[in-house]
Design an enzyme around this catalytic site. Structure first.
Site, mmCIF file in Angstrom:
data_model
loop_
_atom_site.group_PDB
_atom_site.id
_atom_site.type_symbol
_atom_site.label_atom_id
_atom_site.label_comp_id
_atom_site.label_asym_id
_atom_site.label_seq_id
_atom_site.Cartn_x
_atom_site.Cartn_y
_atom_site.Cartn_z
ATOM 1 N N TYR A 1 -71.183 38.070 55.420
ATOM 2 C CA TYR A 1 -70.365 39.094 54.743
ATOM 3 C C TYR A 1 -71.201 39.819 53.687
ATOM 4 O O TYR A 1 -71.186 41.050 53.597
ATOM 5 C CB TYR A 1 -69.142 38.429 54.116
ATOM 6 C CG TYR A 1 -68.167 39.382 53.459
ATOM 7 C CD1 TYR A 1 -67.575 40.421 54.173
ATOM 8 C CD2 TYR A 1 -67.821 39.227 52.111
ATOM 9 C CE1 TYR A 1 -66.670 41.291 53.574
ATOM 10 C CE2 TYR A 1 -66.917 40.082 51.504
ATOM 11 C CZ TYR A 1 -66.344 41.110 52.235
ATOM 12 O OH TYR A 1 -65.450 41.973 51.634
ATOM 13 N N SER B 1 -67.847 45.683 47.944
ATOM 14 C CA SER B 1 -67.382 44.388 47.427
ATOM 15 C C SER B 1 -68.391 43.967 46.380
ATOM 16 O O SER B 1 -69.530 44.453 46.372
ATOM 17 C CB SER B 1 -67.370 43.362 48.568
ATOM 18 O OG SER B 1 -67.228 42.044 48.065
HETATM 19 P P1 NDP Z 1 -57.258 43.592 55.115
HETATM 20 O O1 NDP Z 1 -57.698 42.550 56.097
HETATM 21 O O2 NDP Z 1 -55.851 43.570 54.636
HETATM 22 O O3 NDP Z 1 -57.554 45.060 55.687
HETATM 23 C C1 NDP Z 1 -58.570 45.355 56.583
HETATM 24 C C2 NDP Z 1 -58.177 46.632 57.305
HETATM 25 O O4 NDP Z 1 -59.240 47.026 58.192
HETATM 26 C C3 NDP Z 1 -56.931 46.471 58.153
HETATM 27 O O5 NDP Z 1 -56.085 47.579 57.929
HETATM 28 C C4 NDP Z 1 -57.459 46.471 59.579
HETATM 29 O O6 NDP Z 1 -56.467 47.049 60.416
HETATM 30 C C5 NDP Z 1 -58.678 47.379 59.438
HETATM 31 N N1 NDP Z 1 -59.634 47.174 60.506
HETATM 32 C C6 NDP Z 1 -60.284 46.017 60.826
HETATM 33 N N2 NDP Z 1 -61.054 46.197 61.913
HETATM 34 C C7 NDP Z 1 -60.883 47.503 62.289
HETATM 35 C C8 NDP Z 1 -61.394 48.281 63.360
HETATM 36 N N3 NDP Z 1 -62.233 47.777 64.271
HETATM 37 N N4 NDP Z 1 -60.996 49.569 63.467
HETATM 38 C C9 NDP Z 1 -60.131 50.099 62.555
HETATM 39 N N5 NDP Z 1 -59.629 49.403 61.527
HETATM 40 C C10 NDP Z 1 -59.993 48.124 61.402
HETATM 41 O O7 NDP Z 1 -58.284 43.471 53.890
HETATM 42 P P2 NDP Z 1 -58.291 44.076 52.422
HETATM 43 O O8 NDP Z 1 -57.288 45.137 52.263
HETATM 44 O O9 NDP Z 1 -58.298 42.939 51.483
HETATM 45 O O10 NDP Z 1 -59.769 44.700 52.397
HETATM 46 C C11 NDP Z 1 -60.027 46.074 52.559
HETATM 47 C C12 NDP Z 1 -61.499 46.326 52.275
HETATM 48 O O11 NDP Z 1 -61.833 45.829 50.983
HETATM 49 C C13 NDP Z 1 -62.457 45.632 53.252
HETATM 50 O O12 NDP Z 1 -63.563 46.459 53.496
HETATM 51 C C14 NDP Z 1 -62.889 44.382 52.479
HETATM 52 O O13 NDP Z 1 -64.133 43.917 52.903
HETATM 53 C C15 NDP Z 1 -62.931 44.943 51.068
HETATM 54 N N6 NDP Z 1 -62.800 43.942 50.010
HETATM 55 C C16 NDP Z 1 -61.756 43.059 49.979
HETATM 56 C C17 NDP Z 1 -61.684 42.107 48.969
HETATM 57 C C18 NDP Z 1 -60.606 41.061 48.918
HETATM 58 O O14 NDP Z 1 -60.766 40.084 48.170
HETATM 59 N N7 NDP Z 1 -59.495 41.216 49.609
HETATM 60 C C19 NDP Z 1 -62.699 42.039 47.913
HETATM 61 C C20 NDP Z 1 -63.718 43.046 48.024
HETATM 62 C C21 NDP Z 1 -63.756 43.956 49.024
HETATM 63 P P3 NDP Z 1 -56.222 46.706 61.960
HETATM 64 O O15 NDP Z 1 -56.360 45.220 62.113
HETATM 65 O O16 NDP Z 1 -54.839 47.217 62.208
HETATM 66 O O17 NDP Z 1 -57.257 47.488 62.703
#
Ligand code: NDP
Length: 247
Positions: free
Chosen positions: A145, A132
């Site tokens: 974070y 990020s």
């Molecule tokens: P989402 O919340 O849509 O996606 C997060 C994903 O992580 C989900 O598919 C969730 O699936 C999975 N996840 C969470 N906990 C676990 C776990 N314990 N085991 C396995 N899977 C897990 O967020 P984004 O798509 O927006 O973000 C994706 C990545 O990008 C993250 O790392 C985020 O920090 C990063 N990011 C996002 C930004 C934004 O503005 N959106 C900006 C910069 C970086 P499930 O709950 O089914 O397990």
């Protein structure tokens, strides 16, 4: 695209991860899609032909299962992660910090360790870390974070040094504001109003597809080309604190 290329994408049940699975499948990759919510993964599998692999990446036994299901793979997209809360450091709940470290840092560590033998053996491996802009700058209310994402970035940079001489690239993608369905909703504990306010008035925040495009681009460069760090923001966000909002 070589049909033999196989990727593991974590956090594949929503947002950037799901978009990455769609994109890599469209480009002919075989994809193992990992997240906790099985139903979502099954729907994605029906849509794209990826293989669903339900797993909680904070559980070492689940991570071992992922490595087994991955088999011979050439790319790992460490995308699972997220933010919890916006409390200042003075009053932040250590349990929230712990959750952020578990899913952003330790999950990335565990999965990377488990898959490295296969990635090395592929002769053209990739470890991609979705950090990020918060891995590089801090902001008020983002202490936990940013600390977790800084640690995830440090993991990526250290690993690149340690793998020098091995056929494995380490790629970090650092997105700014991406409007995904769940990221901000999760951060604010399901409060839709607060989640929507993050993007209020911002013309065209990045989409999950924009970031998936970056993932696909970095992975498909000739393998001697290592994109170390790709910082990507929407045009309306010149810096972490410099977001243009229209009335
Ligand atoms: P989402 O919340 O849509 O996606 C997060 C994903 O992580 C989900 O598919 C969730 O699936 C999975 N996840 C969470 N906990 C676990 C776990 N314990 N085991 C396995 N899977 C897990 O967020 P984004 O798509 O927006 O973000 C994706 C990545 O990008 C993250 O790392 C985020 O920090 C990063 N990011 C996002 C930004 C934004 O503005 N959106 C900006 C910069 C970086 P499930 O709950 O089914 O397990």
């Amino acid at each position: 695209m070589d049909g033999a290329l196989r990727a593991v994408v974590t956090g594949a049940s929503s947002g950037i991860g799901a978009a990455t699975v769609r994109r890599l499948r469209a480009e002919g990759w075989s994809v193992l899609a990992v997240a906790r919510r099985e139903e979502r993964l099954r729907a994605l599998a029906a849509e794209t032909g990826c293989e669903p692999c339900p797993a909680d990446l904070t559980d070492p036994d689940d991570v071992a299962r992922v490595a087994q299901a991955a088999g011979a793979c050439s790319a790992l997209v460490n995308n699972a992660g997220g933010a919890v809360g916006t409390d200042p450091v003075a009053t932040g709940d250590p349990a929230d910090w712990q959750r952020m470290f578990d899913v952003n840092v330790l999950a990335t560590l565990r999965v990377t360790q488990a898959l490295l033998p296969a990635l090395r053996a592929s002769g053209r491996g990739d470890v991609l870390v979705m950090s990020s802009t918060a891995a590089h700058v801090v902001y008020e209310g983002g202490g936990g974070y940013a600390a977790a994402k800084h640690a995830e970035g440090a993991l990526a940079r250290t690993l690149r040094l340690e793998l020098a001489g091995d056929p494995v690239r380490v790629i970090e993608i650092a997105p700014g504001m991406v409007r995904t369905e769940e990221f901000s909703l999760n951060r604010f504990g399901g409060d839709r109003e607060k989640a929507d306010a993050v993007y209020a008035g911002v013309r065209e925040p990045l989409t999950a597809e924009d970031v998936a495009d970056c993932v696909a681009w970095t992975l498909t460069r000739p393998h001697h080309v290592n994109v170390d760090l790709l910082v990507v923001r929407p045009l309306a966000q010149a810096a972490q604190h410099k977001v243009v909002r229209e009335p």
